[in-house]
Design a protein around this motif. Sequence first.
Motif, PDB file in Angstrom:
ATOM      1  N   GLN A 101     -10.066   6.744  -2.139  1.00 24.32           N
ATOM      2  CA  GLN A 101      -8.968   6.145  -2.899  1.00 24.32           C
ATOM      3  C   GLN A 101      -8.065   5.307  -1.994  1.00 24.32           C
ATOM      4  O   GLN A 101      -7.615   4.225  -2.385  1.00 24.32           O
ATOM      5  N   GLN A 102      -7.826   5.793  -0.792  1.00 28.55           N
ATOM      6  CA  GLN A 102      -6.955   5.055   0.119  1.00 28.55           C
ATOM      7  C   GLN A 102      -7.579   3.725   0.530  1.00 28.55           C
ATOM      8  O   GLN A 102      -6.886   2.699   0.594  1.00 28.55           O
ATOM      9  N   ARG A 103      -8.870   3.725   0.769  1.00 27.49           N
ATOM     10  CA  ARG A 103      -9.536   2.472   1.106  1.00 27.49           C
ATOM     11  C   ARG A 103      -9.507   1.494  -0.076  1.00 27.49           C
ATOM     12  O   ARG A 103      -9.316   0.291   0.111  1.00 27.49           O
ATOM     13  N   MET A 107      -0.757   5.942  -3.512  1.00 30.10           N
ATOM     14  CA  MET A 107      -1.851   5.047  -3.921  1.00 30.10           C
ATOM     15  C   MET A 107      -1.746   4.530  -5.357  1.00 30.10           C
ATOM     16  O   MET A 107      -1.981   3.373  -5.621  1.00 30.10           O
ATOM     17  N   PRO A 166      -0.805   3.977   5.341  1.00 31.98           N
ATOM     18  CA  PRO A 166      -2.024   3.505   4.675  1.00 31.98           C
ATOM     19  C   PRO A 166      -3.312   4.101   5.213  1.00 31.98           C
ATOM     20  O   PRO A 166      -4.364   3.973   4.584  1.00 31.98           O
ATOM     21  N   VAL A 184       0.878  -1.166   0.000  1.00 32.96           N
ATOM     22  CA  VAL A 184       0.000   0.000   0.000  1.00 32.96           C
ATOM     23  C   VAL A 184       0.914   1.213   0.000  1.00 32.96           C
ATOM     24  O   VAL A 184       1.572   1.500   1.004  1.00 32.96           O
ATOM     25  N   GLN A 230       1.995   5.239  -0.328  1.00 37.12           N
ATOM     26  CA  GLN A 230       1.451   6.496   0.176  1.00 37.12           C
ATOM     27  C   GLN A 230       0.696   7.261  -0.906  1.00 37.12           C
ATOM     28  O   GLN A 230      -0.341   7.871  -0.634  1.00 37.12           O
ATOM     29  N   HIS A 281      -5.425   9.286   5.346  1.00 29.66           N
ATOM     30  CA  HIS A 281      -6.578  10.072   4.913  1.00 29.66           C
ATOM     31  C   HIS A 281      -7.885   9.595   5.539  1.00 29.66           C
ATOM     32  O   HIS A 281      -8.964  10.004   5.088  1.00 29.66           O
ATOM     33  N   TYR A 285      -9.620  11.439  -1.357  1.00 27.87           N
ATOM     34  CA  TYR A 285      -8.405  10.736  -0.973  1.00 27.87           C
ATOM     35  C   TYR A 285      -8.719   9.568  -0.039  1.00 27.87           C
ATOM     36  O   TYR A 285      -8.102   8.507  -0.122  1.00 27.87           O
TER      37      TYR A 285
END
Length: 213
Positions: free
Chosen positions: A146-148, A94, A167, A90, A92, A170, A143
């Motif tokens: 997107q991070q999930r 993404m 990870p 993961v 940073q 955000h 964000y």
Amino acid sequence: MQLTLKNILPTYFDQNRKQNSGIWGKELCFSNSDLIKIVAPSGTGKTSLIHFLYRLRVDYEGTILYDNKSLNQFSNEEIANLRKNQLSVVLQDMRLFGEQTLFQNLEIKRQLHPFHPPEKIAEMAARLGIAKRLNAPAKNCSYGEQQRAAIIRALLQPFGFLLMDEPLSHLDETNARKAMELILEEVQQRRAGIIFAELERIDFFPATQFIHL
């Protein structure tokens, strides 16, 4: 799977960085069962370390070994197989495909490195609260969304180690806890290890070892 670090240091750091670091200039060995939390303030090389371990960058001195073989000795094919079967990440930033939907980003990964059936994408997305965003282009998602999605993408493939660079940065605490719960379930299912680099200690990550970078 075993990961060994021997006297690693980014080439752009002075040698005196080794003095107060728990990683730079040290010899460390991690195995699949380890949950390693690396506390790394800005500017200490957190992202660089994750990139080195995933072989995105090679501007370091020292040696990184997977199962006692130096990463520098891996052929391009061996690196591809390592990433396919043993390492997931993961990042940073993404690195989702912005024009593709979240679902397309996830399904591409699932098909390239199958571990879960197709319906697992919807299940994970529902758990992390992005099920209604699966058909949205990644570039139109927040964000946090997107991070999930990036976390789910990393969990769709087989791995012996999961590498994570901030990870949860955000996510609010509620969503961060949900994401970590899912991560830990998937890691336990694979009997894998985690290398988790973050700016500060996170109490709901059950680390077996804390290291200050």
